[in-house]
Design an enzyme around this catalytic site. Structure first.
Site, PDB file in Angstrom:
ATOM      1  N   GLU A 340       0.840  -1.193   0.000  1.00  0.00           N
ATOM      2  CA  GLU A 340       0.000   0.000   0.000  1.00  0.00           C
ATOM      3  C   GLU A 340       0.876   1.244   0.000  1.00  0.00           C
ATOM      4  OE1 GLU A 340      -3.985  -1.587   2.381  1.00  0.00           O
ATOM      5  OE2 GLU A 340      -2.650  -0.136   3.357  1.00  0.00           O
ATOM      6  N   CYS A 341       0.669   2.126  -0.973  1.00  0.00           N
ATOM      7  CA  CYS A 341       1.291   3.440  -1.033  1.00  0.00           C
ATOM      8  C   CYS A 341       2.817   3.344  -1.011  1.00  0.00           C
ATOM      9  CB  CYS A 341       0.756   4.326   0.089  1.00  0.00           C
ATOM     10  SG  CYS A 341       0.948   6.090  -0.238  1.00  0.00           S
ATOM     11  N   ALA A 342       3.461   3.503   0.127  1.00  0.00           N
ATOM     12  CA  ALA A 342       4.919   3.405   0.183  1.00  0.00           C
ATOM     13  C   ALA A 342       5.397   2.049  -0.323  1.00  0.00           C
ATOM     14  CB  ALA A 342       5.406   3.625   1.613  1.00  0.00           C
ATOM     15  N   LEU A 344       3.960   0.279  -2.606  1.00  0.00           N
ATOM     16  CA  LEU A 344       3.867   0.369  -4.065  1.00  0.00           C
ATOM     17  C   LEU A 344       5.122   1.011  -4.640  1.00  0.00           C
ATOM     18  CD1 LEU A 344       2.256   0.537  -6.821  1.00  0.00           C
ATOM     19  CD2 LEU A 344       1.383   2.731  -5.975  1.00  0.00           C
ATOM     20  N   SER A 429      -1.146  -0.798  -4.575  1.00  0.00           N
ATOM     21  CA  SER A 429      -1.855   0.420  -4.979  1.00  0.00           C
ATOM     22  C   SER A 429      -1.596   1.510  -3.957  1.00  0.00           C
ATOM     23  CB  SER A 429      -3.363   0.160  -5.076  1.00  0.00           C
ATOM     24  OG  SER A 429      -3.955   0.127  -3.785  1.00  0.00           O
TER      25      SER A 429
END
Length: 451
Positions: A340-342, A344, A429
């Site tokens: 998630e986020c980082a 990704l 994502s």
């Protein structure tokens, strides 16, 4: 020691962001702990950073209470769970988010601090920035209370008070509307933690300085706030009737006889993780082991799945790149990976030109634009944690973009667009999710790891 049903509790709120909620809540947690009380820290909303300071102050995990992410029906159970884990707490302190009545946009206060205060039947301690304000502070307080009579404002803490004369003026005005003042913090007395582009610098990145900040906040609250009055206010909350949240019941118990190792990214670069994630994975039968991509050259022995949450990889890009052994192992890892986020960004080929793992065929870069908000998403593909077509609520919080923006098999769809990547065993994502709101994700990941 009180029982969780009798749990004294108070919500620290404000009319808007920037009034000093985090200063008061963090200092209050530390000051009450100094008194020998066991304090349970909580944060309204999806924020990962404030709970880190709460955890340092209270000596136990800071937990989030977000109706958007987990459902309104789980808020009181999650509070009871947090207040009884690892030991029963004497009091719960819940820091609000934004202004008291600000919640999900267009949802009439849903997921606001006021909404959570109602769900857990807790009185509100209102923090007021009194800069350039006198008697109007009473009118503001009265308006905040009258806007929704289901919310009980039990007291006020005056922040950024200019002088003893200013404090008397404010106290006299609030006495007119019968709202007790439980503390007054002078402007010169404020203590602040350093911040960066997404808010405060996380505790894990600056532990010695964070300890000093928390100590100073405890001193500040002890010298300016009537702790006995705050305790009395918290004790005025009625018993909680909701059952405590149970991770084992949520996932249906262990998947099988084995206990596959699930590596959960941590350390200074990956600080964004909800405490319930590890609890749900453990309840589903996994052995959860932490891996720090800044320090560990290999995944934990026997790792069968990896979870890489959010954080600030852009602040540590060179150090992450220098750990070539772990990057190579993650590039070749054949088990399921959830990012998630980082996470990704870390799995991509490069971040601002600095090499990352190369597991995903994307590059990422910092921008000057903040992407922030709640999202109503639908799973766009089957993966180790999702089933195509399932609705999921999450939030975004980043200043980066990826090229491409999504894969041929995107992870999610929302607002008519595709987002994220499902590539082989990888689900990645920008969407942050709270697995207490979708416990099937934890069970599916353990099932995939077992296979």
């Amino acid at each position: 020691m009180v029982t969780s049903r009798e749990l004294p509790r108070v919500v620290v709120a404000a009319p808007a962001s920037g009034h000093g909620k985090t200063t008061v809540a963090t200092g209050l947690l530390a000051a009450l702990r100094r008194r020998g009380l066991t304090v349970s820290p909580h944060k309204v909303g999806p924020d990962y950073i404030d709970p880190g300071y709460h955890a340092l102050s209270a000596g136990r995990p800071g937990r989030n209470l977000d109706p958007w992410l987990v459902g309104a029906e789980r808020i009181a159970p999650l509070l009871r769970h947090g207040a009884s884990t690892p030991t029963p707490a004497d009091i719960a302190v819940i820091e609000g988010v934004m202004g008291l009545h600000d919640g999900a946009v267009g949802r009439r206060g849903y997921a606001s601090t006021a909404h959570v205060a109602q769900l857990v039947e807790a009185p509100v301690l209102l923090v007021l920035d009194t800069t350039a304000q006198g008697r109007s502070a009473a009118a503001l307080t009265l308006g905040m209370a009258a806007f929704d009579r289901r919310v009980r404002i039990g007291g006020v803490i005056l922040n950024r008070v200019g002088s003893p004369r200013h404090e008397k003026l404010l106290r006299d005005a609030l006495a007119e509307v019968d709202v007790p003042v439980l503390g007054a913090v002078a402007r010169a007395g404020e203590v602040a933690a350093p911040s960066r582009h997404l808010g405060l610098v996380p505790v894990a990145e600056r532990t010695p300085e964070s300890v000093a900040v928390v100590t100073a906040l405890a001193d500040l609250v002890e010298s300016t706030v009537d702790l006995d009055a705050v305790l009395d206010l918290a004790r005025s909350a009625p018993p909680l009737t909701a059952p405590a949240w149970d991770p084992r019941a949520e996932v249906g118990g262990p998947v099988g006889a084995g206990r596959p190792v699930v590596a959960l990214a941590g350390g200074a670069a990956f600080t964004f993780s909800y405490a319930e994630t590890a609890e749900l994975l453990t309840a589903a039968g996994a052995t959860v082991a932490t891996v720090d991509p800044l320090r560990d050259s290999a995944l934990p022995a026997g790792t069968r799945a990896v979870v890489i949450g959010g954080g600030f990889p852009e602040a540590y890009a060179d150090q992450l790149a220098a750990n070539t052994a772990l990057r190579a192992e993650l590039a070749d890892f054949t088990g399921p990976v959830v990012a998630e986020c980082a996470g990704l960004l870390y799995l991509g080929r490069a971040l601002d030109g600095v090499p990352m793992c190369g597991r995903l065929d994307l590059t990422a870069r910092m921008t000057g634009t903040l992407t922030l908000g709640y999202r109503e998403a639908v799973a766009a593909a089957d993966s180790a944690v999702t089933r195509s077509g399932e609705p999921v609520r999450g939030h975004e919080f980043h200043r980066t973009v990826t090229d491409p923006a999504h894969g041929e098999r995107p992870a999610w769809r929302w607002d008519g667009a595709a987002h994220g990547f499902v590539t082989g065993q990888v689900h990645a994502s920008y969407l942050h999710t709270h697995w207490a709101g979708q416990p099937a994700a934890a069970r599916r990941l353990v099932e995939a790891a077992t296979r």
